[in-house]
Write a protein that holds these residues in place. Structure first.
Motif, PDB file in Angstrom:
ATOM      1  N   ALA A 164      12.548  -7.822  -9.713  1.00 21.19           N
ATOM      2  CA  ALA A 164      11.148  -7.392  -9.630  1.00 21.19           C
ATOM      3  C   ALA A 164      10.972  -6.282  -8.609  1.00 21.19           C
ATOM      4  O   ALA A 164      11.271  -6.463  -7.426  1.00 21.19           O
ATOM      5  CB  ALA A 164      10.256  -8.567  -9.258  1.00 21.19           C
ATOM      6  N   TYR A 167       5.969  -7.788  -7.441  1.00 25.50           N
ATOM      7  CA  TYR A 167       5.569  -9.071  -8.021  1.00 25.50           C
ATOM      8  C   TYR A 167       4.334  -9.556  -7.275  1.00 25.50           C
ATOM      9  O   TYR A 167       4.360  -9.764  -6.060  1.00 25.50           O
ATOM     10  CB  TYR A 167       6.701 -10.090  -7.878  1.00 25.50           C
ATOM     11  N   TYR A 184      11.223  -4.810 -12.979  1.00 25.82           N
ATOM     12  CA  TYR A 184       9.985  -5.185 -13.655  1.00 25.82           C
ATOM     13  C   TYR A 184       8.808  -5.281 -12.695  1.00 25.82           C
ATOM     14  O   TYR A 184       8.951  -5.512 -11.498  1.00 25.82           O
ATOM     15  CB  TYR A 184      10.158  -6.466 -14.467  1.00 25.82           C
ATOM     16  N   TYR A 186       5.220  -7.293 -12.236  1.00 26.86           N
ATOM     17  CA  TYR A 186       4.710  -8.564 -12.735  1.00 26.86           C
ATOM     18  C   TYR A 186       3.512  -9.021 -11.904  1.00 26.86           C
ATOM     19  O   TYR A 186       3.611  -9.211 -10.702  1.00 26.86           O
ATOM     20  CB  TYR A 186       5.810  -9.633 -12.645  1.00 26.86           C
ATOM     21  N   GLY A 203      11.574  -0.286 -16.696  1.00 24.58           N
ATOM     22  CA  GLY A 203      11.507  -1.742 -16.705  1.00 24.58           C
ATOM     23  C   GLY A 203      10.260  -2.174 -17.441  1.00 24.58           C
ATOM     24  O   GLY A 203       9.502  -1.355 -17.939  1.00 24.58           O
ATOM     25  N   TYR A 204      10.030  -3.484 -17.511  1.00 29.88           N
ATOM     26  CA  TYR A 204       8.864  -3.953 -18.255  1.00 29.88           C
ATOM     27  C   TYR A 204       7.725  -4.311 -17.310  1.00 29.88           C
ATOM     28  O   TYR A 204       7.904  -4.501 -16.103  1.00 29.88           O
ATOM     29  CB  TYR A 204       9.224  -5.130 -19.158  1.00 29.88           C
ATOM     30  N   LEU A 205       6.524  -4.386 -17.877  1.00 28.09           N
ATOM     31  CA  LEU A 205       5.319  -4.693 -17.126  1.00 28.09           C
ATOM     32  C   LEU A 205       4.635  -5.897 -17.753  1.00 28.09           C
ATOM     33  O   LEU A 205       4.381  -5.925 -18.962  1.00 28.09           O
ATOM     34  CB  LEU A 205       4.356  -3.494 -17.147  1.00 28.09           C
TER      35      LEU A 205
END
Length: 211
Positions: A164, A167, A184, A186, A203-205
């Motif tokens: 992360a 986060y 990511y 988050y 990266g992803y969200l």
């Protein structure tokens, strides 16, 4: 005050007056914990030198960590065994490298400018409030883990993690402006806020909260 005037860095802190600067004139390795008491406001001038710790620096008062040296090599504080800083007061870090298993555990006020915080675990663990600008923050598990109810800001920085990058766990608000992020993003709380303005992200969200 020069830290080498004292056998023990904690002794230098205890003897210092509010507003004093403790200037490092050599690299130091110490195996004891260091505490800035809640009635003290001090500056560490790393002056191009490295402080290697095996225990944590606790800031209950106010500590400004800078490098005012004229050399190209800037100072650093390292603790490969644990957390470098535990801050319950006000901690400002500028132009200095901080590296450890964990970088900063912050429940007070944290200001980070033009420096590197690197960690094999978590770089910044926040339950207080932080402002980060023009910095490089990297942590293998979390670069920035925020469990606060406060508003914090990251600007013009590089944030990197194998997991992360940022986060958000609680109801706080983290605003990220014009950063380069890897890992990511988050927001795990429906009442939390993770705002991303500009910059790039690999990266992803996941955003379960308020945008």
């Amino acid at each position: 005050r020069d830290s080498e005037d004292f056998v023990n860095l904690q002794a230098a802190i205890d003897e210092a007056n509010n507003g004093d600067t403790i200037k490092f004139i050599a690299d130091k390795n110490i195996s004891y914990s260091v505490t800035i008491p809640n009635n003290k406001s001090l500056t560490f001038d790393m002056n191009g030198h490295t402080l290697v710790m095996t225990k944590t620096i606790t800031v209950n008062g106010s500590l400004n960590v800078v490098d005012l040296g004229s050399g190209a090599v800037k100072g650093s504080i390292r603790n490969n065994n644990g957390t470098v800083f535990n801050n319950t007061g006000t901690l400002s870090i500028e132009n200095v490298t901080v590296k450890g298993s964990n970088g900063v555990n912050n429940s007070g006020v944290l200001n980070v400018t033009n420096n590197v915080i690197g960690a094999s675990n978590q770089a910044i663990i926040n339950s207080g409030k932080f402002t980060i600008e023009d910095a490089n923050i990297n942590g293998s598990n979390y670069a920035i883990y925020d469990s606060s109810i406060n508003e914090s800001t990251i600007s013009d920085s590089v944030i990197t993690s194998g997991a992360a990058a940022v986060y958000v766990y609680n109801t706080g608000k983290v605003t990220v402006n014009d950063c380069t992020m890897t890992g990511y993003l988050y927001n795990n709380n429906s009442n939390g806020k993770l705002n991303i303005n500009g910059g790039t992200h690999k990266g992803y969200l996941v955003n379960k909260g308020i945008s």
